[in-house]
Design an enzyme around this catalytic site. Structure first.
Site, PDB file in Angstrom:
ATOM      1  N   SER A  60       0.830  -1.202   0.000  1.00  0.00           N
ATOM      2  CA  SER A  60       0.000   0.000   0.000  1.00  0.00           C
ATOM      3  C   SER A  60       0.867   1.255   0.000  1.00  0.00           C
ATOM      4  O   SER A  60       2.005   1.251   0.461  1.00  0.00           O
ATOM      5  CB  SER A  60      -0.913   0.025   1.220  1.00  0.00           C
ATOM      6  OG  SER A  60      -1.732  -1.112   1.251  1.00  0.00           O
TER       7      SER A  60
HETATM    8  N1  SAH Z   1      -0.983  -4.721   4.176  1.00  0.00           N
HETATM    9  C1  SAH Z   1      -0.266  -4.749   2.928  1.00  0.00           C
HETATM   10  C2  SAH Z   1      -1.192  -4.584   1.751  1.00  0.00           C
HETATM   11  C3  SAH Z   1      -1.161  -5.766   0.846  1.00  0.00           C
HETATM   12  S1  SAH Z   1      -2.315  -5.721  -0.504  1.00  0.00           S
HETATM   13  C4  SAH Z   1       0.829  -3.708   2.963  1.00  0.00           C
HETATM   14  O1  SAH Z   1       1.394  -3.491   4.001  1.00  0.00           O
HETATM   15  O2  SAH Z   1       1.171  -3.113   1.959  1.00  0.00           O
HETATM   16  C5  SAH Z   1      -3.679  -6.566   0.178  1.00  0.00           C
HETATM   17  C6  SAH Z   1      -3.502  -8.033   0.490  1.00  0.00           C
HETATM   18  O3  SAH Z   1      -4.788  -8.525   0.885  1.00  0.00           O
HETATM   19  C7  SAH Z   1      -3.056  -8.903  -0.684  1.00  0.00           C
HETATM   20  O4  SAH Z   1      -1.869  -9.539  -0.338  1.00  0.00           O
HETATM   21  C8  SAH Z   1      -4.217  -9.895  -0.853  1.00  0.00           C
HETATM   22  O5  SAH Z   1      -3.785 -11.205  -1.200  1.00  0.00           O
HETATM   23  C9  SAH Z   1      -4.852  -9.883   0.519  1.00  0.00           C
HETATM   24  N2  SAH Z   1      -6.255 -10.325   0.583  1.00  0.00           N
HETATM   25  C10 SAH Z   1      -7.279 -10.043  -0.274  1.00  0.00           C
HETATM   26  N3  SAH Z   1      -8.413 -10.633   0.146  1.00  0.00           N
HETATM   27  C11 SAH Z   1      -8.106 -11.306   1.291  1.00  0.00           C
HETATM   28  C12 SAH Z   1      -8.847 -12.146   2.184  1.00  0.00           C
HETATM   29  N4  SAH Z   1     -10.148 -12.427   1.994  1.00  0.00           N
HETATM   30  N5  SAH Z   1      -8.213 -12.687   3.250  1.00  0.00           N
HETATM   31  C13 SAH Z   1      -6.885 -12.432   3.459  1.00  0.00           C
HETATM   32  N6  SAH Z   1      -6.135 -11.671   2.641  1.00  0.00           N
HETATM   33  C14 SAH Z   1      -6.734 -11.114   1.576  1.00  0.00           C
END
Ligand code: SAH
Length: 211
Positions: A60
């Protein structure tokens, strides 16, 4: 490139963009975002931008991480038990770690989960517990939670998640399809008070485990 000066410049940008919680800004200044991304992209780690982390996912934007963290905290200095849905590369988890007692973070894509878990453990973030799990169901065995932070956008707030908030607990979640709104849900007994905050852009919230 990854120096303290570069990080301080990022903090200055976030301040100008409206992030005002000093505790959060100081954690951003001390968290090495470059170690959470591919070496080839490390020179861009302190730009205020989302970057690819593989498997179609992104780390993010720092503004979003900082903003969601300050919204989650509200007027508290620190939170007790917190659930993060969407560990991704683990950066948001690392930012939350010093601000909470225990962080439970779930990720549905296996390779991202194992990489983030190993990285967070090498960096000695001891209060973060990662699991490979579909966050649609929350993490009932570890809840209820004082705060829930969601890093992917569902069309609607999964009811299992809000049910796992303590009374007075707060959830920050992007909601919507092409048009997403950052939403704050506060539990007041059996009522869930919803506030729409700002436009955001997240990867979609998906169900099931991907290996
Ligand atoms: N927190 C991260 C953001 C990663 S992007 C950061 O620090 O940058 C969002 C993540 O959410 C992705 O890796 C995706 O695989 C995950 N995601 C999407 N739907 C999800 C779900 N139902 N359960 C767990 N993870 C999920």
């Amino acid at each position: 490139m990854t120096s303290q000066r570069t990080r301080n410049r990022l903090v200055q940008r976030l301040r100008e963009a409206g992030v005002s919680n000093e505790q959060v800004l100081s954690v951003i200044a001390s968290t090495p975002r470059h170690v959470f991304i591919d070496e080839a992209l490390a020179h861009r780690a302190y730009e205020d931008t989302a970057l690819p982390i593989g498997y179609g996912q992104t780390i993010s934007q720092p503004y979003t991480v900082a903003r969601m963290t300050e919204i989650l905290l509200g007027d508290q200095q620190r939170l007790g038990r917190v659930l993060e849905v969407g560990t991704g590369c683990g950066y948001q988890a690392a930012v939350l770690s010093p601000l909470v007692d225990r962080l439970f973070s779930v990720e549905r894509i296996e390779p991202l989960f194992s990489r983030a878990r190993n990285r967070l453990s090498e960096l000695e973030y001891r209060n973060i517990h990662c699991s490979l799990s579909d966050g649609s169901w929350g993490l009932p065995e570890k809840g209820p939670f004082d705060g829930i932070i969601v890093a992917a956008a569902p069309e609607q707030v999964p009811s299992a998640l809000q049910e796992q908030l303590v009374d007075g607990g707060r959830m920050v979640i992007p909601v919507g399809g092409e048009q997403q709104k950052l939403t704050l849900i506060t539990r007041d007994g059996d009522t869930f008070v919803t506030e729409i905050l700002e436009d955001v852009l997240f990867v979609p919230f998906l169900s099931g485990i991907q290996r």
